[in-house]
Design a protein around this motif. Structure first.
Motif, PDB file in Angstrom:
ATOM      1  N   VAL A  90      25.888  36.077  46.112  1.00 44.33           N
ATOM      2  CA  VAL A  90      27.067  35.322  46.538  1.00 44.33           C
ATOM      3  C   VAL A  90      28.147  35.443  45.471  1.00 44.33           C
ATOM      4  N   TYR A  91      29.394  35.595  45.900  1.00 44.90           N
ATOM      5  CA  TYR A  91      30.485  35.603  44.922  1.00 44.90           C
ATOM      6  C   TYR A  91      31.678  34.825  45.459  1.00 44.90           C
ATOM      7  N   ASP A  92      32.481  34.333  44.512  1.00 50.43           N
ATOM      8  CA  ASP A  92      33.755  33.696  44.853  1.00 50.43           C
ATOM      9  C   ASP A  92      34.856  34.426  44.093  1.00 50.43           C
ATOM     10  N   GLY A  93      35.988  33.755  43.902  1.00 58.19           N
ATOM     11  CA  GLY A  93      37.105  34.425  43.266  1.00 58.19           C
ATOM     12  C   GLY A  93      36.846  34.803  41.831  1.00 58.19           C
ATOM     13  N   ASN A  94      36.281  33.874  41.051  1.00 57.04           N
ATOM     14  CA  ASN A  94      36.066  34.196  39.646  1.00 57.04           C
ATOM     15  C   ASN A  94      34.997  33.357  38.967  1.00 57.04           C
ATOM     16  N   ASN A  95      35.059  32.033  39.042  1.00 61.18           N
ATOM     17  CA  ASN A  95      34.263  31.216  38.124  1.00 61.18           C
ATOM     18  C   ASN A  95      32.905  30.766  38.632  1.00 61.18           C
ATOM     19  N   GLY A  96      32.547  31.115  39.841  1.00 59.76           N
ATOM     20  CA  GLY A  96      31.220  30.778  40.352  1.00 59.76           C
ATOM     21  C   GLY A  96      31.073  29.378  40.893  1.00 59.76           C
ATOM     22  N   SER A  97      32.112  28.553  40.805  1.00 58.07           N
ATOM     23  CA  SER A  97      31.978  27.152  41.223  1.00 58.07           C
ATOM     24  C   SER A  97      31.806  27.001  42.725  1.00 58.07           C
ATOM     25  N   ARG A 112      14.624  31.636  48.149  1.00 58.00           N
ATOM     26  CA  ARG A 112      14.526  31.670  46.691  1.00 58.00           C
ATOM     27  C   ARG A 112      15.210  32.882  46.068  1.00 58.00           C
ATOM     28  N   ASP A 113      15.400  33.966  46.831  1.00 61.72           N
ATOM     29  CA  ASP A 113      15.935  35.198  46.252  1.00 61.72           C
ATOM     30  C   ASP A 113      17.452  35.249  46.431  1.00 61.72           C
ATOM     31  N   VAL A 114      18.143  34.402  45.675  1.00 62.14           N
ATOM     32  CA  VAL A 114      19.595  34.308  45.798  1.00 62.14           C
ATOM     33  C   VAL A 114      20.208  34.221  44.408  1.00 62.14           C
ATOM     34  N   SER A 115      21.304  34.948  44.212  1.00 64.65           N
ATOM     35  CA  SER A 115      21.974  35.013  42.920  1.00 64.65           C
ATOM     36  C   SER A 115      23.476  34.878  43.098  1.00 64.65           C
ATOM     37  N   VAL A 116      24.146  34.547  42.013  1.00 69.58           N
ATOM     38  CA  VAL A 116      25.605  34.463  41.962  1.00 69.58           C
ATOM     39  C   VAL A 116      26.132  35.607  41.113  1.00 69.58           C
ATOM     40  N   LEU A 117      27.190  36.254  41.593  1.00 70.53           N
ATOM     41  CA  LEU A 117      27.813  37.343  40.836  1.00 70.53           C
ATOM     42  C   LEU A 117      28.595  36.772  39.663  1.00 70.53           C
ATOM     43  N   ASP A 118      28.193  37.136  38.470  1.00 71.60           N
ATOM     44  CA  ASP A 118      28.847  36.647  37.259  1.00 71.60           C
ATOM     45  C   ASP A 118      30.265  37.210  37.166  1.00 71.60           C
ATOM     46  N   GLY A 119      31.240  36.316  37.125  1.00 67.69           N
ATOM     47  CA  GLY A 119      32.642  36.732  37.053  1.00 67.69           C
ATOM     48  C   GLY A 119      33.308  36.896  38.403  1.00 67.69           C
ATOM     49  N   GLY A 120      32.505  36.888  39.478  1.00 66.64           N
ATOM     50  CA  GLY A 120      33.043  36.921  40.828  1.00 66.64           C
ATOM     51  C   GLY A 120      33.845  38.161  41.166  1.00 66.64           C
ATOM     52  N   TYR A 121      34.669  38.018  42.192  1.00 66.28           N
ATOM     53  CA  TYR A 121      35.449  39.156  42.668  1.00 66.28           C
ATOM     54  C   TYR A 121      36.443  39.635  41.618  1.00 66.28           C
ATOM     55  N   ALA A 122      36.964  38.717  40.812  1.00 67.12           N
ATOM     56  CA  ALA A 122      37.922  39.114  39.775  1.00 67.12           C
ATOM     57  C   ALA A 122      37.306  40.113  38.811  1.00 67.12           C
ATOM     58  N   ALA A 123      36.059  39.873  38.411  1.00 66.14           N
ATOM     59  CA  ALA A 123      35.389  40.803  37.496  1.00 66.14           C
ATOM     60  C   ALA A 123      35.130  42.138  38.180  1.00 66.14           C
ATOM     61  N   TRP A 124      34.683  42.080  39.430  1.00 67.13           N
ATOM     62  CA  TRP A 124      34.408  43.304  40.182  1.00 67.13           C
ATOM     63  C   TRP A 124      35.665  44.171  40.309  1.00 67.13           C
ATOM     64  N   GLU A 125      36.760  43.550  40.692  1.00 65.34           N
ATOM     65  CA  GLU A 125      38.015  44.285  40.899  1.00 65.34           C
ATOM     66  C   GLU A 125      38.595  44.781  39.589  1.00 65.34           C
ATOM     67  N   SER A 126      38.505  43.958  38.533  1.00 60.81           N
ATOM     68  CA  SER A 126      39.103  44.336  37.250  1.00 60.81           C
ATOM     69  C   SER A 126      38.427  45.559  36.640  1.00 60.81           C
ATOM     70  N   GLU A 127      37.191  45.812  37.019  1.00 62.33           N
ATOM     71  CA  GLU A 127      36.461  46.960  36.499  1.00 62.33           C
ATOM     72  C   GLU A 127      36.693  48.214  37.334  1.00 62.33           C
ATOM     73  N   TRP A 208      29.934  33.620  32.853  1.00 59.37           N
ATOM     74  CA  TRP A 208      29.146  32.485  32.376  1.00 59.37           C
ATOM     75  C   TRP A 208      28.725  32.662  30.922  1.00 59.37           C
ATOM     76  N   LEU A 209      28.633  31.547  30.216  1.00 60.15           N
ATOM     77  CA  LEU A 209      28.143  31.574  28.847  1.00 60.15           C
ATOM     78  C   LEU A 209      26.684  32.013  28.818  1.00 60.15           C
TER      79      LEU A 209
END
Length: 280
Positions: A90-97, A112-127, A208-209
């Protein structure tokens, strides 16, 4: 998959023999609508899921974002292609909230097999990773929602936890202190709650830290491995990211997660018999 996945891990998974189901849950208070952002570009294969319509029931006595009915959530997840043996990212715009709300609901539903994309779409696009405007038509899934796999509390439970345990308030400090209240009936916070803004989980780039730094932050807030701990926010959405962060920090674990107050301040503040603290 781990609770948080990197952009490189997702990119690798997307070209594997069995790619994950990817859910785009971008949303912002006051807009623009998340679907507009999705249609302008998204991770290949991602299915848009709307926070207001799909991940919450109608606003009412239970707050601004009550938990959806199990049968409604099941229809949404199946339509998105989620099956009992699917991996889900799952991803959102950036911060995972916002993504954390979908993560929490899937876990609550028994997946149980669910994860959050660290940095969200902003990180994906920026790369410079691949994005698309193609809207997929996933094969319907067979996931059966079995609610109750993540613990919740009501207003009375939140009041007790704030007194006897640690109740973390994920809102911004100025809302916690009651200096501003842009949405809910009254300003302030649940007496005895501790302010833990969800933005404190993140680096400046929206990722995320590390676990050790998250754990240190929660220890400074009075949370330890043996603490009875829960979270709330304005409407039960960003508080999900506190539940996630506690698990990512290793303070809680999947078999004994922190509790969530789904009604949160939007429910609490609508009841004039409930006290509101405006200090701290």
């Amino acid at each position: 998959m781990r609770i948080l996945v990197s952009t490189s891990e997702l990119a690798e998974a997307l070209v594997s023999a069995r790619p994950p189901v990817v859910l785009d849950v971008r949303w912002a208070l006051g807009g623009p609508p998340g679907r507009e952002s999705y249609l302008a570009g998204h991770v290949p294969g991602a299915v848009f899921v709307d926070l207001d319509k799909d991940l919450a029931a109608e606003p009412g006595a239970g707050g601004r974002h009550p938990l959806p009915a199990p049968e409604d959530l099941q229809s949404v997840l199946r339509a998105a292609g989620v099956s009992s043996d699917s991996s889900v990212v799952v991803y959102d715009g950036n911060n995972g909230s916002i993504a954390a709300r979908a993560w929490w609901l899937l876990r609550w539903a028994g997946h149980r097999d669910v994860s959050v994309l660290d940095g969200g779409y902003a990180a994906w696009e920026s790369e410079g990773r691949e994005v698309t405007t193609d809207v997929p038509e996933p094969e319907p899934g067979d996931f059966q929602v079995q609610p109750g796999h993540m613990p919740t509390i009501d207003a009375d439970g939140a009041a007790r936890l704030a007194k006897d345990g640690v109740l973390l308030d994920a809102r911004a400090p100025e809302r916690f202190r009651g200096e501003v209240e842009p949405v809910d009936p009254r300003p302030g916070h649940i007496p005895g709650a501790v302010n833990a803004p969800f933005t404190g989980h993140l680096n400046a780039d929206g990722r995320w830290l590390p676990a050790a730094e998250l754990a240190e932050r929660f220890r400074a807030l009075g949370v330890h491995a043996d603490s009875e701990v829960g979270a709330y926010c304005g409407s039960g959405v960003t508080a999900s990211s506190v539940v996630l962060a506690l698990e990512a920090a290793g303070i809680t674990d999947p078999d004994k997660p922190a509790v969530l107050y789904p009604g949160s301040w939007s429910e609490w503040s609508s009841d004039p018999s409930r006290p509101a603290a405006t200090t701290g």
